[in-house]
Design an enzyme around this catalytic site. Structure first.
Site, PDB file in Angstrom:
ATOM      1  N   ASP A   1      -5.418  -0.840   6.365  1.00 41.20           N
ATOM      2  CA  ASP A   1      -6.330   0.205   5.468  1.00 41.20           C
ATOM      3  C   ASP A   1      -5.317   1.861   6.066  1.00 41.20           C
ATOM      4  O   ASP A   1      -5.105   1.708   7.364  1.00 41.20           O
ATOM      5  CB  ASP A   1      -7.301   0.557   5.871  1.00 41.20           C
ATOM      6  CG  ASP A   1      -8.309   0.148   5.025  1.00 41.20           C
ATOM      7  OD1 ASP A   1      -7.397  -0.893   3.589  1.00 41.20           O
ATOM      8  OD2 ASP A   1      -9.594   0.179   5.112  1.00 41.20           O
TER       9      ASP A   1
ATOM     10  N   ASP B   1      -6.100  -8.686   3.105  1.00 42.98           N
ATOM     11  CA  ASP B   1      -6.412  -6.755   3.061  1.00 42.98           C
ATOM     12  C   ASP B   1      -6.760  -6.290   4.728  1.00 42.98           C
ATOM     13  O   ASP B   1      -7.814  -6.511   4.865  1.00 42.98           O
ATOM     14  CB  ASP B   1      -6.361  -6.212   2.185  1.00 42.98           C
ATOM     15  CG  ASP B   1      -6.405  -4.709   2.047  1.00 42.98           C
ATOM     16  OD1 ASP B   1      -5.806  -4.101   3.382  1.00 42.98           O
ATOM     17  OD2 ASP B   1      -6.419  -3.962   1.229  1.00 42.98           O
TER      18      ASP B   1
ATOM     19  N   SER C   1       3.751 -18.531  -0.007  1.00 46.39           N
ATOM     20  CA  SER C   1       3.638 -20.618   0.442  1.00 46.39           C
ATOM     21  C   SER C   1       2.959 -21.433  -0.407  1.00 46.39           C
ATOM     22  O   SER C   1       2.638 -20.806  -1.274  1.00 46.39           O
ATOM     23  CB  SER C   1       2.932 -20.940   1.901  1.00 46.39           C
ATOM     24  OG  SER C   1       3.612 -19.749   2.265  1.00 46.39           O
TER      25      SER C   1
ATOM     26  N   GLU D   1       0.774  -1.488  -0.346  1.00 47.53           N
ATOM     27  CA  GLU D   1      -0.133  -0.228  -0.199  1.00 47.53           C
ATOM     28  C   GLU D   1       0.946   1.572   0.063  1.00 47.53           C
ATOM     29  O   GLU D   1       0.765   2.614  -0.661  1.00 47.53           O
ATOM     30  CB  GLU D   1      -0.612   0.208   1.217  1.00 47.53           C
ATOM     31  CG  GLU D   1      -2.229  -1.037   1.422  1.00 47.53           C
ATOM     32  CD  GLU D   1      -3.319  -1.122   2.606  1.00 47.53           C
ATOM     33  OE1 GLU D   1      -3.384  -0.075   3.219  1.00 47.53           O
ATOM     34  OE2 GLU D   1      -3.612  -2.205   2.304  1.00 47.53           O
TER      35      GLU D   1
END
Length: 743
Positions: A287, A284, A211, A153
């Site tokens: 923020d 996610d 992974s 981000e």
């Protein structure tokens, strides 16, 4: 093994690889034994990790700039603030189990006394307690996983604030930036990307940032039972290895697999009835918000909501530094998060704040979930346990002895405003942009006994139609699709087949991107690459040529000033600061015929130029180009480390970011780092056996025969057998790796 302070009726034996086999009458005592062995073999690792997680690394380890930076980072987010309360949310049996584990750590710590790294810096160790366990768990969740989302981000914010073309950036991240006001964001202050040195500290932490995990049902296996495979990817070249293998047996049950030193959890493993592996979902849960801030007449800092102004809450964090005066860091926060910087330095204006769902109550229940997995009787129970795990965001792949297989996503995801991805910051003064609770666990992905007979996951975009968007960044799917490609053609699958797949070196990225580039390439380059098998084998010169051709293409197309800029592009697409999010986004653009990224330039001519530049570089093999050294986490890299033999000879790293064996070498500020399979685990539920290898060994001591005991297996693609019944191998132990002294 005999121990002077072992206070329980348990037996601990090492096998030829040094893996401890702990036998006890109850799970409580087995966990005590695990804690004892964590302190015996990895005391420095767990104590240093706790210091970092609590934001006191510079105070207790060394007053180095990178440790001060990570201390400020963790203290600002508040990782240390809520741990004591979290223990109270645990069920009684979990509290008891963690207490027994901590007792084992403390008895092992007393017996060990100290370690060479602790002595060298004068480190003073405090007792291990449930809060310490929660610190290590949060390192896995935030320091090792959420930070990767956070850094992506930050990349997006930096690209926007650098003045890149708005239309081109929206095309690069389609459907993800529509809610972002570029003009306001370009005025916001507070983008503080972690330095390379600080990121190197975080590389030492337990992470599952990449992974593979898959499982085939009995109808596809030779044994008629499910076979589960799992290999978490993280830094592999610094020893000791992050994971710690153990075998625990109690009351007719057992657990085999990779444990996390400092925590009573088995990250990848199996019991008598259930097996599991995990991949990072890359969900996610963080923020950035944009806050409109001002300093009121009375001197207090305020934030705006619509037309009203409110005082920030102020938190003072005292940051210690060993041998130096302490400094106070002021943190301003509100219900939407904490400001990234103190506005006192720059005055009124827009500032970025950060929020993470892991700061909400009951996040510590993740420890309970891992422990409850040890008691799951079947795949359904295991999936339900996984579903209740609040953090980190994972995809759990499970199998049971009854033949069932499944996959469950987990995590605490913020419920965002409809149409908002979470990848870019939004205005906090508009209450409609605030989080509206969390996504219910029943809406998270789940698969059970699919008709195709297998399940695979490898950090791909797991978002489903008409479901909440859990992943906001662009993710490559090459590894996942290669695994599926192999499994779709499989029948009568064996353990050996799954081991071979874990070391697969075919790049679907090269297979798909090269035909796009090759028509524009110089003839000499075409002749060299048109018959390449797309394998990133250490002996391949074609792999290097493709990688250079591809890198140069990205620099030509995306590196112009109105795009990402030449220096930033070079950083993001090479081993200096490699971003899989940027790579995946660029690949999708390359597949287009028309794009804003070349609307005023000739795409073919840029690709041709990239090919000509690639041909100018010296021909080398992939093993020469993608090589690494093993080094010690505590003493390697420096003059003393080299003098005392802590650094290994050079080894070739097979694979690349797009192959199942994700062999990735990064060159950071002061040293090389790697990103590769940190543990290979394969088990057939028809037996009680597991087959494993790892880049390291049980011990953190450079002078132990178990420091690198598994390295030869990991390098050669060989596996050792772990069984719930301790067996002495009739063969010799694995050949000693370079620079490991004989016992």
């Amino acid at each position: 093994m005999e121990f002077s302070r072992l206070t329980r009726d348990i037996t601990i034996e090492r096998d030829d690889a040094g893996v401890p086999h702990i036998t006890a009458s109850t799970l409580d005592d087995a966990l005590y034994g695990l804690g004892y062995m964590h302190a015996t073999d990895r005391l420095t690792q767990i104590l240093f990790a706790r210091a970092i997680a609590s934001g006191r690394a510079a105070e207790s380890i060394a007053a180095r700039d990178e440790l001060l930076e990570t201390d400020r980072f963790f203290r600002r987010i508040g990782l240390h603030r809520n741990q004591p309360r979290e223990r109270e949310y645990w069920p009684e049996d979990v509290q008891r189990q963690v207490d027994h584990y901590c007792a084992g750590v403390n008895d092992g710590m007393k017996a060990t006394g100290g370690t060479w790294p602790m002595w060298a810096i004068g480190f003073e160790a405090a007792a291990w307690d449930p809060t310490s366990v929660l610190y290590i768990g949060n390192l896995l969740s935030f320091g090792g996983l959420a930070v990767s989302q956070l850094e992506n981000e930050r990349i997006v914010i930096a690209l926007i604030q650098a003045g890149g073309d708005e239309g081109a950036l929206r095309e690069l991240f389609p459907g993800r930036l529509e809610h972002v006001d570029f003009e306001i964001l370009r005025q916001a202050r507070g983008v503080k990307k972690l330095s390379d040195e600080a990121l190197e500290v975080l590389m030492d932490l337990p992470r599952l940032a990449g992974s593979n995990a898959w499982v085939v049902s009995g109808k596809l296996s030779q044994s008629g039972s499910p076979i589960l495979s799992s290999d978490p990817h993280l830094e592999t070249n610094r020893l000791p290895a992050i994971w710690y293998e153990a075998v625990m047996r109690w009351n007719g049950n057992y657990a085999i697999g990779a444990t996390l030193p400092g925590c009573p959890l088995v990250a990848v493993g199996r019991t008598k009835r259930v097996s599991w592996g995990v991949t990072y979902m890359k969900g996610d849960t963080t923020d950035f918000f944009i806050e409109d801030c001002r300093k009121a007449e009375e001197g207090k800092w305020q934030y705006r909501r619509e037309d009203a102004w409110y005082d920030f809450q102020v938190r003072d964090e005292v940051i210690g530094a060993k041998g130096k005066p302490s400094a106070t860091m002021r943190v301003l926060e509100n219900p939407q998060g904490a400001l990234e910087v103190d506005p006192e330095e720059s005055g009124d204006g827009y500032y970025l704040s950060l929020a993470w769902t892991g700061m909400q109550p009951r996040s510590g229940m993740a420890i309970a979930s891992w422990l409850q997995m040890l008691s799951a009787e079947n795949a359904t129970e295991a999936l339900d346990v996984a579903k209740g795990c609040p953090q980190p965001t994972l995809c759990w792949v499970v199998a049971d002895v009854e033949g069932n297989i499944g996959m469950q996503g987990n995590g605490r995801f913020p419920r965002r405003r409809n149409g908002f991805s979470g990848l870019g910051p939004v205005a906090a003064w508009d209450a409609r942009n605030h989080w509206q609770g969390v996504v219910p666990a029943d809406q998270l992905p789940r698969i059970y006994n699919p008709e195709c007979g297998f399940i695979a996951t490898a950090n791909e975009d797991i978002n489903e139609p008409n479901r909440p968007k859990l992943v906001s960044q662009t993710l490559p799917s090459y590894r996942k699709r290669r695994i599926v490609e192999v499994l779709e053609a499989a029948c009568e699958v064996t353990i050996e087949d799954m081991q071979t797949l874990q070391y697969d070196l075919v790049s679907l990225q090269a297979r798909e991107i090269l035909p796009i580039l090759l028509p524009y390439a110089p003839q000499v380059l075409r002749d060299k690459l048109e018959d390449w098998d797309y394998r990133f084998d250490p002996d391949s010169t074609e792999a290097v040529l493709f990688q250079r051709f591809y890198r140069n293409t990205l620099l030509e197309i995306f590196g112009h000033e109105r795009g990402m800029g030449p220096k930033r592009t070079l950083y993001l697409v090479t081993r200096a600061g490699f971003s899989s999010m940027i790579i995946a986004a660029c690949d999708e653009i390359l597949k287009k015929d028309l794009s804003l990224w070349w609307q005023t330039r000739d795409k073919g001519e840029m690709i041709r130029t990239a090919g000509e530049k690639a041909l100018l570089e010296k021909e080398v093999t992939w093993g020469q180009f993608n090589s690494f050294h093993f080094t010690d986490r505590f003493f390697g890299g420096g003059h003393v480390g080299r003098l005392l033999g802590f650094d290994s000879p050079e080894y070739p790293m097979p694979g690349c970011h797009a192959t199942v064996f994700q062999g990735h070498v990064l060159q950071t500020a002061t040293r090389e780092s790697t990103f590769a399979p940190s543990y290979h685990f394969v088990t057939d539920m028809a037996t009680d056996l597991a087959w494993t290898n790892m880049p390291g060994g049980p011990s953190e001591s450079r002078f132990s025969r178990y420091y690198k005991s598994d390295v030869p297996l990991w390098l050669d693609g060989d596996y050792k057998k772990l069984a719930p019944k301790f067996e002495t191998s009739p063969t010799d132990p694995p050949e000693e790796s370079p620079q490991t002294p004989l016992p």
